[in-house]
Design a protein around this motif. Structure first.
Motif, mmCIF file in Angstrom:
data_model
loop_
_atom_site.group_PDB
_atom_site.id
_atom_site.type_symbol
_atom_site.label_atom_id
_atom_site.label_comp_id
_atom_site.label_asym_id
_atom_site.label_seq_id
_atom_site.Cartn_x
_atom_site.Cartn_y
_atom_site.Cartn_z
ATOM 1 N N LEU A 85 13.138 -7.680 6.438
ATOM 2 C CA LEU A 85 11.697 -7.636 6.670
ATOM 3 C C LEU A 85 10.993 -7.113 5.414
ATOM 4 C CD1 LEU A 85 9.328 -7.958 8.637
ATOM 5 C CD2 LEU A 85 9.756 -5.622 9.410
ATOM 6 N N LEU A 86 11.417 -5.945 4.959
ATOM 7 C CA LEU A 86 10.864 -5.448 3.710
ATOM 8 C C LEU A 86 11.768 -4.373 3.120
ATOM 9 C CD1 LEU A 86 9.511 -2.521 4.596
ATOM 10 C CD2 LEU A 86 7.597 -3.926 5.262
ATOM 11 N N ARG A 87 11.517 -4.086 1.840
ATOM 12 C CA ARG A 87 12.320 -3.092 1.120
ATOM 13 C C ARG A 87 11.356 -2.107 0.469
ATOM 14 N NH1 ARG A 87 15.554 -6.798 -2.055
ATOM 15 N NH2 ARG A 87 14.323 -8.575 -1.437
ATOM 16 N N HIS A 88 11.796 -0.880 0.281
ATOM 17 C CA HIS A 88 10.860 0.159 -0.169
ATOM 18 C C HIS A 88 10.360 -0.108 -1.578
ATOM 19 C CE1 HIS A 88 14.035 2.083 -2.620
ATOM 20 N NE2 HIS A 88 13.040 2.712 -3.215
ATOM 21 N N ILE A 89 11.205 -0.731 -2.388
ATOM 22 C CA ILE A 89 10.842 -0.858 -3.802
ATOM 23 C C ILE A 89 9.690 -1.836 -3.988
ATOM 24 C CG2 ILE A 89 12.442 -2.722 -4.370
ATOM 25 C CD1 ILE A 89 13.061 -1.172 -6.961
ATOM 26 N N SER A 90 9.533 -2.764 -3.048
ATOM 27 C CA SER A 90 8.531 -3.802 -3.218
ATOM 28 C C SER A 90 7.137 -3.334 -2.827
ATOM 29 C CB SER A 90 8.899 -5.029 -2.394
ATOM 30 O OG SER A 90 10.158 -5.500 -2.761
ATOM 31 N N ARG A 91 7.086 -2.333 -1.962
ATOM 32 C CA ARG A 91 5.798 -1.808 -1.475
ATOM 33 C C ARG A 91 4.902 -2.953 -0.994
ATOM 34 N NH1 ARG A 91 5.166 3.374 -2.394
ATOM 35 N NH2 ARG A 91 2.916 3.233 -2.042
ATOM 36 N N GLU A 92 5.493 -3.897 -0.301
ATOM 37 C CA GLU A 92 4.733 -5.061 0.141
ATOM 38 C C GLU A 92 4.436 -4.948 1.625
ATOM 39 O OE1 GLU A 92 7.450 -8.274 -0.747
ATOM 40 O OE2 GLU A 92 9.092 -7.098 0.044
ATOM 41 N N SER A 93 3.595 -5.855 2.081
ATOM 42 C CA SER A 93 3.296 -5.949 3.502
ATOM 43 C C SER A 93 3.771 -7.305 3.980
ATOM 44 C CB SER A 93 1.792 -5.806 3.745
ATOM 45 O OG SER A 93 1.483 -6.060 5.091
#
Lengths: 116, 111
Positions: free
Chosen positions: B47-55
């Motif tokens: 779903l997401l990863r912390h490094i990307s800081r994406e939504s």
């Protein structure tokens, strides 16, 4: 979009029998993994594989387990003599080895192993 | 010890309500943290990863090193968000390194 595939989707075996679970990782990926999830429990790491050898294995991955990449596409997990407690969903995953935290593990749909 | 804790097995909300799925980790180094989602009868997917800081799909997660947390949030839940959500930690950077998963939280969004 390419996907990791696993066969069979469900395997039923008798205790003491050997089983081989098969996975086809995404074609340009270099790193391969097996995880398992016993019903109601966490997804647990079993083993990682790179450059035709095991990179890391957990304490679950004892002498009864082995992995192999017999050709350019398949990645197999063999359990030599199954026990009741091996009943679980087994997930294969692969990743391309991108730099650092950008590396993403892509999971297969899983094989449900039932040991009777 | 390397550990991921998701304290809630089930989170049940109504459509349009805010959602926060909790994740705490135990790791002495610099962690890489991920949220994976598993919709009904589908595979685990990132779903997401912390490094990307994406939504992604309206979800965000912020790494709080002081509280060793990586909670997943969405301001307005949708019915299609109903799924199992797994928080995962990678202890070392890059390829061939294992993921350590939490037990997962089932999110149920009711109409």
């Amino acid at each position: 979009e390419p996907e990791v595939t696993q066969t069979p989707s469900h395997q039923v075996t008798q205790m003491g029998q050997e089983v081989i679970l098969r996975c086809v990782p995404i074609s340009n990926h270099l790193y391969f993994y097996w995880y398992r999830q016993i019903l109601g429990q966490k997804v647990e790491f079993l083993v990682s594989f790179y450059n035709n050898e095991i990179s890391e294995k957990s304490e679950i991955f004892d002498d009864q387990f082995s992995v192999e990449r017999p050709d350019g596409s398949n990645f197999t997990l063999k359990i030599r003599s199954t026990k009741l407690e091996d009943s679980a969903m087994y997930f294969c995953a692969s990743s391309e080895g991108a730099a650092g935290a950008l590396d993403t593990q892509y999971f297969g749909p899983g094989t449900r192993l039932t040991v009777l | 010890a390397q550990r991921v804790t998701q304290p809630e097995k089930l989170l049940s909300v109504f459509k349009g309500a805010p959602v926060e799925l909790k994740c705490n980790y135990s790791y002495s180094g610099s962690p890489e943290l991920f949220w994976y989602v598993q919709y009904s009868r589908q595979r685990l997917q990132l779903l997401l990863r912390h490094i990307s800081r994406e939504s992604i799909k309206g979800f965000t997660a912020d790494l709080n090193k002081g509280e060793t947390s990586f909670h997943l949030k969405k301001p307005f839940a949708q019915e299609e968000d109903s799924a199992m959500y797994y928080c995962a930690l990678r202890p070392f950077s890059g390829g061939y390194n294992k993921l350590i998963f939490g037990a997962g939280t089932r999110l149920a969004v009711h109409p």
